[in-house]
Design a protein around this motif. Sequence first.
Motif, PDB file in Angstrom:
ATOM      1  N   LEU A 204       0.831  -1.204   0.000  1.00  0.00           N
ATOM      2  CA  LEU A 204       0.000   0.000   0.000  1.00  0.00           C
ATOM      3  C   LEU A 204       0.869   1.258   0.000  1.00  0.00           C
ATOM      4  O   LEU A 204       0.511   2.262  -0.635  1.00  0.00           O
ATOM      5  CB  LEU A 204      -0.920  -0.001   1.220  1.00  0.00           C
ATOM      6  CG  LEU A 204      -2.065  -1.018   1.221  1.00  0.00           C
ATOM      7  CD1 LEU A 204      -2.831  -0.951   2.533  1.00  0.00           C
ATOM      8  CD2 LEU A 204      -3.007  -0.766   0.045  1.00  0.00           C
ATOM      9  N   ALA A 205       1.994   1.218   0.696  1.00  0.00           N
ATOM     10  CA  ALA A 205       2.901   2.365   0.696  1.00  0.00           C
ATOM     11  C   ALA A 205       3.474   2.615  -0.689  1.00  0.00           C
ATOM     12  O   ALA A 205       3.607   3.770  -1.121  1.00  0.00           O
ATOM     13  CB  ALA A 205       4.025   2.137   1.708  1.00  0.00           C
ATOM     14  N   VAL A 206       3.819   1.555  -1.411  1.00  0.00           N
ATOM     15  CA  VAL A 206       4.327   1.717  -2.782  1.00  0.00           C
ATOM     16  C   VAL A 206       3.252   2.330  -3.677  1.00  0.00           C
ATOM     17  O   VAL A 206       3.532   3.223  -4.491  1.00  0.00           O
ATOM     18  CB  VAL A 206       4.795   0.359  -3.334  1.00  0.00           C
ATOM     19  CG1 VAL A 206       5.126   0.458  -4.820  1.00  0.00           C
ATOM     20  CG2 VAL A 206       6.012  -0.129  -2.564  1.00  0.00           C
ATOM     21  N   PHE A 252       0.405   4.398   6.673  1.00  0.00           N
ATOM     22  CA  PHE A 252      -0.663   5.335   7.038  1.00  0.00           C
ATOM     23  C   PHE A 252      -0.240   6.777   6.792  1.00  0.00           C
ATOM     24  O   PHE A 252      -1.042   7.597   6.343  1.00  0.00           O
ATOM     25  CB  PHE A 252      -1.049   5.139   8.507  1.00  0.00           C
ATOM     26  CG  PHE A 252      -1.926   3.942   8.748  1.00  0.00           C
ATOM     27  CD1 PHE A 252      -3.009   3.667   7.925  1.00  0.00           C
ATOM     28  CD2 PHE A 252      -1.665   3.083   9.804  1.00  0.00           C
ATOM     29  CE1 PHE A 252      -3.810   2.557   8.144  1.00  0.00           C
ATOM     30  CE2 PHE A 252      -2.467   1.979  10.034  1.00  0.00           C
ATOM     31  CZ  PHE A 252      -3.540   1.715   9.200  1.00  0.00           C
ATOM     32  N   MET A 253       1.012   7.104   7.116  1.00  0.00           N
ATOM     33  CA  MET A 253       1.479   8.463   6.885  1.00  0.00           C
ATOM     34  C   MET A 253       1.470   8.808   5.397  1.00  0.00           C
ATOM     35  O   MET A 253       0.998   9.882   4.993  1.00  0.00           O
ATOM     36  CB  MET A 253       2.891   8.635   7.452  1.00  0.00           C
ATOM     37  CG  MET A 253       3.383  10.064   7.432  1.00  0.00           C
ATOM     38  SD  MET A 253       5.180  10.246   7.507  1.00  0.00           S
ATOM     39  CE  MET A 253       5.626   9.829   5.827  1.00  0.00           C
ATOM     40  N   ILE A 254       1.985   7.893   4.563  1.00  0.00           N
ATOM     41  CA  ILE A 254       2.034   8.148   3.132  1.00  0.00           C
ATOM     42  C   ILE A 254       0.624   8.193   2.543  1.00  0.00           C
ATOM     43  O   ILE A 254       0.316   9.032   1.674  1.00  0.00           O
ATOM     44  CB  ILE A 254       2.884   7.066   2.440  1.00  0.00           C
ATOM     45  CG1 ILE A 254       4.312   7.102   2.987  1.00  0.00           C
ATOM     46  CG2 ILE A 254       2.916   7.285   0.943  1.00  0.00           C
ATOM     47  CD1 ILE A 254       5.000   8.423   2.801  1.00  0.00           C
ATOM     48  N   LEU A 255      -0.265   7.324   3.007  1.00  0.00           N
ATOM     49  CA  LEU A 255      -1.644   7.342   2.517  1.00  0.00           C
ATOM     50  C   LEU A 255      -2.348   8.629   2.917  1.00  0.00           C
ATOM     51  O   LEU A 255      -3.181   9.157   2.156  1.00  0.00           O
ATOM     52  CB  LEU A 255      -2.403   6.139   3.065  1.00  0.00           C
ATOM     53  CG  LEU A 255      -2.051   4.780   2.462  1.00  0.00           C
ATOM     54  CD1 LEU A 255      -2.701   3.657   3.245  1.00  0.00           C
ATOM     55  CD2 LEU A 255      -2.487   4.708   0.991  1.00  0.00           C
ATOM     56  N   PRO A 440      10.214   7.098   1.756  1.00  0.00           N
ATOM     57  CA  PRO A 440       9.287   7.473   0.671  1.00  0.00           C
ATOM     58  C   PRO A 440       9.475   8.907   0.197  1.00  0.00           C
ATOM     59  O   PRO A 440       9.282   9.196  -0.994  1.00  0.00           O
ATOM     60  CB  PRO A 440       7.901   7.272   1.309  1.00  0.00           C
ATOM     61  CG  PRO A 440       8.125   6.317   2.419  1.00  0.00           C
ATOM     62  CD  PRO A 440       9.485   6.622   2.943  1.00  0.00           C
ATOM     63  N   VAL A 441       9.851   9.806   1.104  1.00  0.00           N
ATOM     64  CA  VAL A 441      10.081  11.198   0.717  1.00  0.00           C
ATOM     65  C   VAL A 441      11.295  11.295  -0.197  1.00  0.00           C
ATOM     66  O   VAL A 441      11.292  12.039  -1.187  1.00  0.00           O
ATOM     67  CB  VAL A 441      10.266  12.069   1.975  1.00  0.00           C
ATOM     68  CG1 VAL A 441      10.262  13.540   1.604  1.00  0.00           C
ATOM     69  CG2 VAL A 441       9.192  11.764   3.002  1.00  0.00           C
ATOM     70  N   ILE A 442      12.335  10.542   0.116  1.00  0.00           N
ATOM     71  CA  ILE A 442      13.518  10.505  -0.751  1.00  0.00           C
ATOM     72  C   ILE A 442      13.140   9.992  -2.139  1.00  0.00           C
ATOM     73  O   ILE A 442      13.601  10.514  -3.158  1.00  0.00           O
ATOM     74  CB  ILE A 442      14.612   9.630  -0.115  1.00  0.00           C
ATOM     75  CG1 ILE A 442      15.139  10.280   1.164  1.00  0.00           C
ATOM     76  CG2 ILE A 442      15.757   9.385  -1.091  1.00  0.00           C
ATOM     77  CD1 ILE A 442      16.154   9.434   1.910  1.00  0.00           C
ATOM     78  N   ALA A 443      12.296   8.968  -2.180  1.00  0.00           N
ATOM     79  CA  ALA A 443      11.883   8.407  -3.474  1.00  0.00           C
ATOM     80  C   ALA A 443      11.161   9.443  -4.324  1.00  0.00           C
ATOM     81  O   ALA A 443      11.415   9.557  -5.530  1.00  0.00           O
ATOM     82  CB  ALA A 443      10.987   7.188  -3.235  1.00  0.00           C
ATOM     83  N   VAL A 444      10.273  10.220  -3.724  1.00  0.00           N
ATOM     84  CA  VAL A 444       9.530  11.238  -4.479  1.00  0.00           C
ATOM     85  C   VAL A 444      10.466  12.342  -4.956  1.00  0.00           C
ATOM     86  O   VAL A 444      10.396  12.790  -6.116  1.00  0.00           O
ATOM     87  CB  VAL A 444       8.396  11.808  -3.618  1.00  0.00           C
ATOM     88  CG1 VAL A 444       7.712  12.977  -4.325  1.00  0.00           C
ATOM     89  CG2 VAL A 444       7.370  10.723  -3.303  1.00  0.00           C
ATOM     90  N   MET A 445      11.363  12.799  -4.085  1.00  0.00           N
ATOM     91  CA  MET A 445      12.275  13.874  -4.471  1.00  0.00           C
ATOM     92  C   MET A 445      13.201  13.435  -5.609  1.00  0.00           C
ATOM     93  O   MET A 445      13.405  14.173  -6.590  1.00  0.00           O
ATOM     94  CB  MET A 445      13.085  14.319  -3.259  1.00  0.00           C
ATOM     95  CG  MET A 445      14.030  15.474  -3.549  1.00  0.00           C
ATOM     96  SD  MET A 445      15.065  15.940  -2.151  1.00  0.00           S
ATOM     97  CE  MET A 445      16.146  14.514  -2.027  1.00  0.00           C
TER      98      MET A 445
END
Length: 658
Positions: A204-206, A252-255, A440-445
Amino acid sequence: MPESRFHNKNRQQLDRTMFYGGQWYALTENNPSPSSPDPDQPQSNVPSSDNDLTPPVSSGSTGKQPSLPQHDSSHTTPRRRDISKPPRSRSKVAMWLTLVACIVLTAVPIFIDFNSGSVIEKEEARTIWTSIETWELMKAMPFTQLALDPFVPVYNARTQLTAPPAGNWLQIITFAIDDFFTEKLTTADYISDARLTSAIFALLAVAAVYWIGFSIGGNWLTAVFAAGILASNPIFLYYARLGTSDMPTTSFMILSIAGALWAVRPLRPTAVLGRQALGWTFCGLMMGLAILSGGPALIGPILLPLFVIMLMCPHRASHLLGLLAAVLIAALLMAPWIVYVQYGENPATWTDWTRTILPTNLASLQNIGKLAIPRLGILFLASTPWIFWLIGGIGQPFSASSVGSRLRLFLGWSWFIIAVIFLVMRPTHHLTQATLLVLPVIAVMLAQMFRQYTILSATGRYPRLWRSLRWPHVGLLLIFSIFLPTAIFFEPLLLQYGYTNVNFAETMHWTYCAGLAFALLALLFISARAAFKHFPTTAVITWSLWGILAFAALIVPLVRGPLYISTIKYNAEQIAHLTANSDQLYYLGGQPDPILILYVGEKIQPISKANAEELLQDGGTIYLLTPEINPDDMPRNYINQGNFPNAGVQLWRGQTRF
């Protein structure tokens, strides 16, 4: 005005238009203005003037071509995004298929040999046993009795008021589903169910990162990059296989942030009211669950990035109202637990939660100063194998090559900076969850950065950071491509000749190591060729596949080898067999190991020496577990039943006096 006269008057105007979806779009263009917006960037949700949306005057059924409206040559009309054909449903189908492909590829390293290996992490053992003990108490509670008490997590017969409960609740839901289909669950079943919970939330996070990449990056390619970078991170994949609450908290945070961005639509046309209401409601629910599973320390990492992103987007007032509504929904979701902890049997425990948000005294500030550099070092190591690209991601919004996309790049960049600040300022020593939240923040950046490189490469421009950092990254992957198969193959020989005393993996056949080396080097060659020819899309996707393959191939011999065989498990099962005729098992000399409790399968409450002697007066069979101590230091009338050196304990049986 005739069409030819219009073009002769202003050659920069659009010569062919199309009406689609309530707006006029340009199909072709002559001599675009240098001052016009970047065509690769989606238009923001700032409305244009009404004249821009005025359609050409129709000529009715006369068969004449409609004439374009007159334009003053002194007035420059903002250019809309150029398209060659109207959007089709198959583009959305392709995005869904791409998302499914990302999830499937992520599931491979997570579920491969999923049930192999025992529990070796104390935090995992503690979390799973808390869920087991709480579930057993909930089953024993009458169904007609409605109260919050059965939902309070219990560990070793002690309620865990200061521990966030949602992670245990999720595992209990999995236990209940499995218990419905299984006659009696064993310890191995409980462990498998708890790890399955983490694996599901990792997927779900992915999916959430995929959507955030599309929402912030404005393109499906950014979404693929973000999902691929996260799915190839070994730290993320490792915790996706552990039965702890860290992965549900991250998910949950990413969602929560994904739901907010679905409502905001950054730098795109404003969403309809129904979509905004649904997005903010979802954001509030996920925010409440994130805090209930990870503690109040997540309030800042969720609210502050959303607040900063909204300040960069139009219609700030409506978005802030939506964020306020989400906060109220999260507060309503958390209210029962807050009231129970604050006004329960021990109200003072609530202060322990508040101290996890920010430092509250000088000592905690000094401690943060000492841990700041090590925490940043852990973060950089956790970003492997993308460690070199962090330099590019941090500096990309300030480079000259970001003209036209600077605002969009700042969306992911500001989120990363805020997440790092909260990581450094976290008062607690437990950094696993905090580091996992930043991945996940690193992945988006980084996905935004690689998308910018793709845009520039298509125009023949190659930024300096891309040209400089691609080769250290390829070199790092080359080292790992050679080292991993070699270490797996020669590990038995190194152990045999005494070069190492740690047997960490199962002995694999040489064909396995050769096949792994060939696959890793083949992917590395494809990526290096793409990087040399300045094809960032192919390079990034291939690097992600390399990371997924490397982790999947490495985890197989690890979970089958001695490293994942708990030294405590065998002794704990022996103790469980010897004490099966009694439910009175205690621990003298501190707190027992969580792994020992999990595999014994019974709560082992601490007890003092005086209380151990008093228990003998009540009758029954009583067992004590102690560290290795002198028999003279034991309470009277207890007989040694055996030493268990792997678990580091001794078992004593109490002889009842009548």
